[in-house]
Design an enzyme around this catalytic site. Sequence first.
Site, short mmCIF file in Angstrom:
data_model
loop_
_atom_site.label_atom_id
_atom_site.label_comp_id
_atom_site.label_asym_id
_atom_site.label_seq_id
_atom_site.Cartn_x
_atom_site.Cartn_y
_atom_site.Cartn_z
N ASP B 11 1.25 -0.73 0.21
CA ASP B 11 0.45 -0.06 0.09
C ASP B 11 1.09 1.05 -0.44
O ASP B 11 1.98 0.82 0.24
CB ASP B 11 -1.19 -0.38 0.88
CG ASP B 11 -2.17 -1.15 1.43
OD1 ASP B 11 -2.63 -1.85 0.17
OD2 ASP B 11 -2.63 -0.66 2.42
N ASP B 130 -13.63 -5.74 -2.49
CA ASP B 130 -13.91 -5.87 -1.16
C ASP B 130 -15.16 -5.97 -0.52
O ASP B 130 -16.14 -5.84 -1.24
CB ASP B 130 -13.35 -4.06 -0.35
CG ASP B 130 -12.32 -3.60 -0.63
OD1 ASP B 130 -11.27 -4.70 -1.39
OD2 ASP B 130 -12.18 -2.63 -0.87
#
Lengths: 207, 259
Positions: B11, B130
């Site tokens: 990330d 997600d």
Amino acid sequence: MPQAVIVDYEAGNLKSVQRACHEVGLDAEIVADPERVATAERVIFPGVGAAGSAMRSITRRGMDDALRQAFARGTPILGICLGLQISLDHSEESDTDTLGLMAGEVCRFALDDPALKVPHMGWNEVRPVRAHPVLEGIEPGDEFYFVHAYYPKPRDEACVYAVAEYERPFACAVGMGNYFATQFHPEKSGRVGLRLIQRFAEWNGTC
Amino acid sequence: MLSKRLIACLDVRDGKLAKSVKFVDTKDIGDPVEKAREYYADGLDELVFYDITASSDRRNIMLDVVERVAEQVFIPLSVGGGVRTVADATDLRLAGAEKINVNSAAVQRPEIISECAEAIGNQNVVLSMDIRRVEPSTALPSGYEIVINGGRKPMGIDALWWAEEGERLGAGELVVNSIDADGTRDGYEINLTRRISEAVRIPVIASGGAGKPEHLKEVLIEGRADAALVASMVHYGDYRVSELKRYLDHEGVKMRMSW
């Protein structure tokens, strides 16, 4: 420093091929001018995408004749992925007639095992079945990165230099005279892939 | 035989490495280019960068990170986070990304999947999902729901349906990210991963929850995943990439063992 041109015909990420060439000391330039391909010292013919649109783009740019000329002149040529596929006569993908540098066709994976995914995506072992200068140094267990839903079937078995296994063995490196091509992506295959590109940079076009 | 893949996800916020736990409280943990090189040398099969930069005017920082990594790391490189248009995708491709991940934008406007597939090829379009567990209902028969905006916004869309729809629209690969498991280190969501992997014909990457090597084995075998994504497990030095691959190889999972 050896020099090469990378054939630009709007099919895929040519910069990753170029970066890998630079990493091994091959001075590779991305070239859209067919004249420069026809007369180059070495030619790299990559490509990802669909056979039909790639062929249209090649023909529109006059790259088809340029590649045939380079092939006829004995220029060492490295095809990669779609670059390999459209070097054969015909592709099942949109029923496309392709360049025909080498006799054979390109077929879609038709697998019995429903758990096997298409595209064939990821790392797989490349097993040489015939010696070739560009494949020199590949050890058992060396894997390369693949991503494709179609695979090459040269008419002449003697043109197959390496196979990989996906339910059944399929040709993953083919060659004829000064032309050599891989279904896998050496530019994305780590150290073993870079070595293959280096061998191509040193190759005189005979085998 | 095709190997299973070990993928590390980095990330990135404002050009620096961050790791989210349950998608809140992100903290910087280093230089993404350095980490990428380290993992590449240690046998990583594929890299994913997820751009969590908040403001869109700083997106050029990400292009620079991708470019620097692509010059030194010769394995497939996938980038996601904030991809909303075909232009975003092609910019990242030019910088050196092989694959482009779409997530929230695809839920809001599914045509982005087909548009990207047309522009850069199906095999390079990754649909990242997600997903959170819910009570099965008429609207959400699988008991799994799609959420967006970093897990904050439930969409009322059934995850299994969305996976199949994504394949139909032209995605070449799916990331199944369990919001419930993410950051817990208690293991992947095996049931979810397996159900999606069996429902589609394209490769599935399992994401969220990896804490021990056993979790990877579990999701690659029982979960039928084609690839396992890890983050904090390797970022903090608890495990090395090569160590995980050796373990999986020893346990009979087909892995690439020479690099």
